[in-house]
Design a protein around this motif. Structure first.
Motif, PDB file in Angstrom:
ATOM      1  N   CYS A  10       0.826  -1.212   0.000  1.00 51.10           N
ATOM      2  CA  CYS A  10       0.000   0.000   0.000  1.00 51.10           C
ATOM      3  C   CYS A  10       0.856   1.256   0.000  1.00 51.10           C
ATOM      4  O   CYS A  10       0.596   2.211  -0.742  1.00 51.10           O
ATOM      5  CB  CYS A  10      -0.925   0.002   1.217  1.00 51.10           C
ATOM      6  SG  CYS A  10      -2.298  -1.160   1.132  1.00 51.10           S
ATOM      7  N   LEU A  11       1.889   1.255   0.843  1.00 52.30           N
ATOM      8  CA  LEU A  11       2.770   2.421   0.936  1.00 52.30           C
ATOM      9  C   LEU A  11       3.526   2.649  -0.371  1.00 52.30           C
ATOM     10  O   LEU A  11       3.696   3.791  -0.818  1.00 52.30           O
ATOM     11  CB  LEU A  11       3.744   2.242   2.095  1.00 52.30           C
ATOM     12  CG  LEU A  11       3.110   2.200   3.497  1.00 52.30           C
ATOM     13  CD1 LEU A  11       4.163   1.911   4.553  1.00 52.30           C
ATOM     14  CD2 LEU A  11       2.378   3.503   3.795  1.00 52.30           C
ATOM     15  N   ALA A  53       2.490   1.713  -3.340  1.00 54.71           N
ATOM     16  CA  ALA A  53       1.525   2.184  -4.332  1.00 54.71           C
ATOM     17  C   ALA A  53       1.257   3.677  -4.191  1.00 54.71           C
ATOM     18  O   ALA A  53       1.144   4.405  -5.192  1.00 54.71           O
ATOM     19  CB  ALA A  53       0.221   1.392  -4.191  1.00 54.71           C
ATOM     20  N   ARG A  54       1.171   4.151  -2.959  1.00 52.64           N
ATOM     21  CA  ARG A  54       0.907   5.578  -2.737  1.00 52.64           C
ATOM     22  C   ARG A  54       2.057   6.454  -3.218  1.00 52.64           C
ATOM     23  O   ARG A  54       1.856   7.614  -3.594  1.00 52.64           O
ATOM     24  CB  ARG A  54       0.652   5.844  -1.255  1.00 52.64           C
ATOM     25  CG  ARG A  54      -0.668   5.305  -0.752  1.00 52.64           C
ATOM     26  CD  ARG A  54      -0.820   5.544   0.741  1.00 52.64           C
ATOM     27  NE  ARG A  54      -0.826   6.970   1.052  1.00 52.64           N
ATOM     28  CZ  ARG A  54      -1.905   7.742   1.058  1.00 52.64           C
ATOM     29  NH1 ARG A  54      -3.077   7.212   0.745  1.00 52.64           N
ATOM     30  NH2 ARG A  54      -1.824   9.027   1.364  1.00 52.64           N
ATOM     31  N   ALA A  55       3.264   5.898  -3.216  1.00 49.79           N
ATOM     32  CA  ALA A  55       4.441   6.679  -3.611  1.00 49.79           C
ATOM     33  C   ALA A  55       4.669   6.674  -5.117  1.00 49.79           C
ATOM     34  O   ALA A  55       5.506   7.442  -5.615  1.00 49.79           O
ATOM     35  CB  ALA A  55       5.682   6.144  -2.898  1.00 49.79           C
ATOM     36  N   ARG A  96       0.448   7.117 -11.150  1.00 50.28           N
ATOM     37  CA  ARG A  96      -0.566   6.228 -11.716  1.00 50.28           C
ATOM     38  C   ARG A  96       0.001   5.459 -12.900  1.00 50.28           C
ATOM     39  O   ARG A  96       0.704   6.022 -13.734  1.00 50.28           O
ATOM     40  CB  ARG A  96      -1.790   7.019 -12.163  1.00 50.28           C
ATOM     41  CG  ARG A  96      -2.605   7.554 -11.000  1.00 50.28           C
ATOM     42  CD  ARG A  96      -3.928   8.116 -11.469  1.00 50.28           C
ATOM     43  NE  ARG A  96      -4.743   8.546 -10.332  1.00 50.28           N
ATOM     44  CZ  ARG A  96      -5.539   7.741  -9.648  1.00 50.28           C
ATOM     45  NH1 ARG A  96      -5.621   6.460  -9.979  1.00 50.28           N
ATOM     46  NH2 ARG A  96      -6.255   8.191  -8.630  1.00 50.28           N
ATOM     47  N   ARG A 156       1.936   0.816 -10.244  1.00 55.57           N
ATOM     48  CA  ARG A 156       1.142   1.173  -9.061  1.00 55.57           C
ATOM     49  C   ARG A 156      -0.054   0.239  -8.915  1.00 55.57           C
ATOM     50  O   ARG A 156      -0.365  -0.199  -7.808  1.00 55.57           O
ATOM     51  CB  ARG A 156       0.674   2.622  -9.167  1.00 55.57           C
ATOM     52  CG  ARG A 156      -0.245   3.038  -8.022  1.00 55.57           C
ATOM     53  CD  ARG A 156      -0.564   4.508  -8.055  1.00 55.57           C
ATOM     54  NE  ARG A 156      -1.511   4.873  -7.025  1.00 55.57           N
ATOM     55  CZ  ARG A 156      -1.834   6.118  -6.713  1.00 55.57           C
ATOM     56  NH1 ARG A 156      -1.289   7.131  -7.370  1.00 55.57           N
ATOM     57  NH2 ARG A 156      -2.704   6.378  -5.765  1.00 55.57           N
ATOM     58  N   GLU A 215      -1.072  -2.269  -5.777  1.00 52.56           N
ATOM     59  CA  GLU A 215      -2.396  -2.235  -5.141  1.00 52.56           C
ATOM     60  C   GLU A 215      -3.057  -3.608  -5.173  1.00 52.56           C
ATOM     61  O   GLU A 215      -3.709  -4.019  -4.200  1.00 52.56           O
ATOM     62  CB  GLU A 215      -3.280  -1.211  -5.853  1.00 52.56           C
ATOM     63  CG  GLU A 215      -2.834   0.229  -5.633  1.00 52.56           C
ATOM     64  CD  GLU A 215      -3.633   1.219  -6.447  1.00 52.56           C
ATOM     65  OE1 GLU A 215      -4.242   0.792  -7.461  1.00 52.56           O
ATOM     66  OE2 GLU A 215      -3.655   2.408  -6.087  1.00 52.56           O
ATOM     67  N   ARG A 255     -12.342   0.779  -3.259  1.00 53.81           N
ATOM     68  CA  ARG A 255     -11.303   1.700  -3.715  1.00 53.81           C
ATOM     69  C   ARG A 255     -10.780   1.316  -5.101  1.00 53.81           C
ATOM     70  O   ARG A 255     -10.548   2.181  -5.950  1.00 53.81           O
ATOM     71  CB  ARG A 255     -10.148   1.742  -2.718  1.00 53.81           C
ATOM     72  CG  ARG A 255      -9.092   2.770  -3.062  1.00 53.81           C
ATOM     73  CD  ARG A 255      -7.944   2.766  -2.079  1.00 53.81           C
ATOM     74  NE  ARG A 255      -6.958   3.778  -2.426  1.00 53.81           N
ATOM     75  CZ  ARG A 255      -6.055   3.648  -3.387  1.00 53.81           C
ATOM     76  NH1 ARG A 255      -6.006   2.528  -4.099  1.00 53.81           N
ATOM     77  NH2 ARG A 255      -5.203   4.618  -3.658  1.00 53.81           N
TER      78      ARG A 255
END
Length: 314
Positions: free
Chosen positions: A146-147, A149-151, A154, A158, A162, A272
């Motif tokens: 998750c971390l 993917a956030r960094a 798109r 990514r 996720e 999500r």
């Protein structure tokens, strides 16, 4: 001297006992809906829910029967489920959102199945490791994914991170718990508790819901519905735990708390992915229910969470 058992011990249950409890609760829910259908103030909304209850019966049968039969039937059902979940998630993330071919989505589904099969082929290693470290480690992997993917910007990398976080890691942990001797009944019981929570939250939201709980990720969930679902789940666990499963009241309420939190997390994680891709549902498998991931999203999180509680408390 035998050490005293913790009041929070969640003892494993047999699949037959869990299945009987599921049928009993489904009967109570059917009776409650029938009564609501006769009350003028709630009759119309309640009658609109009967088709949903019909699909719920199909879901219960599909979830319960493989656990009761066990053996190769359970293995085949889990393999098919993981392949379908991987396909749906990757299809939404990669195909519908970005116009890619279906091949990568199918490949991701097969990878999930292969990971679960790997756990089955080395049961001695899994038994040596134990489920608690496996589940805790898997949760750590999902968090790191998750971390990461956030960094990332798109794109497919990514999206891959996720998908590893959800449904990838939870699905593999779910299969590991379901196939570990002694825990199949607890996994099935998690299904009962999740469905109890979701069903009462749905019915409560339909009848009394006013305020959206998660307007962006899950706009149909209401504060009132979630509150009713949580209350009814606690009451169900408080009755079934001590009377049917031999749990203490504290353990029963702990199980209800874990399940309610896991159910919300699973639902929001699945929502999500859909919102990010701009789609409403995963590829449908049942009318009024959407895809398999729409159906079992909460169960994927709840079952390993309940098994983890059982392992740690014991």
């Amino acid at each position: 001297m035998t050490p005293a058992l913790s009041p929070f011990v969640v003892a494993p249950v047999s699949p037959v006992l869990a299945a009987g409890a599921i049928l009993a609760v489904l009967g109570v829910g059917t009776l409650a809906l029938a009564v609501a259908s006769l009350v003028p103030a709630t009759a119309q909304k309640a009658r609109d829910l009967w088709p949903t209850l019909g699909t719920e019966v199909v879901i219960v049968a599909a979830g319960v029967v493989p656990f009761l039969i066990g053996g190769i039937v359970l293995h085949a059902a889990l393999g098919a489920l993981l392949a379908r979940l991987g396909y749906e998630a990757a299809h939404v993330a990669w195909t519908q959102a970005r116009g890619a071919r279906a091949g990568p989505a199918i490949a991701f589904g097969l990878c999930l199945t292969a990971a679960a099969v790997g756990l089955v082929l080395w049961p001695s290693r899994l038994e040596e490791l134990g489920l608690a470290p496996l589940i805790a480690g898997g949760a750590g992997v999902a968090l790191v994914a998750c971390l990461v993917a956030r960094a990332l910007p798109r794109g497919r990398v990514r999206s891959a991170a996720e998908l590893i976080a959800f449904p990838g890691v939870p699905a593999v942990l779910f299969a590991a718990c379901a196939l570990t001797p002694g825990y199949g009944g607890l996994v099935l019981l998690a299904f009962l508790l999740v469905e109890t929570y979701d069903s009462y939250a749905l019915f409560g939201g339909k009848l009394f819901g006013r305020r959206p709980a998660f307007p962006v990720l899950s706009p149909r969930k209401t504060v009132e519905g979630l509150a009713i679902g949580g209350i009814m789940l606690a009451l169900t666990a408080a009755l079934l735990g001590p009377l049917v499963f031999g749990w203490g009241l504290a353990a029963s309420l702990l199980a209800a708390l874990v399940i309610s939190a896991a159910a919300v997390v699973g639902d929001l994680a699945a929502s999500r992915l859909k919102r990010a891709a701009g789609v409403k549902d995963y590829p449908a498998v049942l009318p009024r229910q959407g895809g398999a991931l729409d159906i079992v999203d909460a169960w994927l999180i709840a079952a390993p969470a309940l098994v983890l509680v059982a392992e740690v408390a014991a």
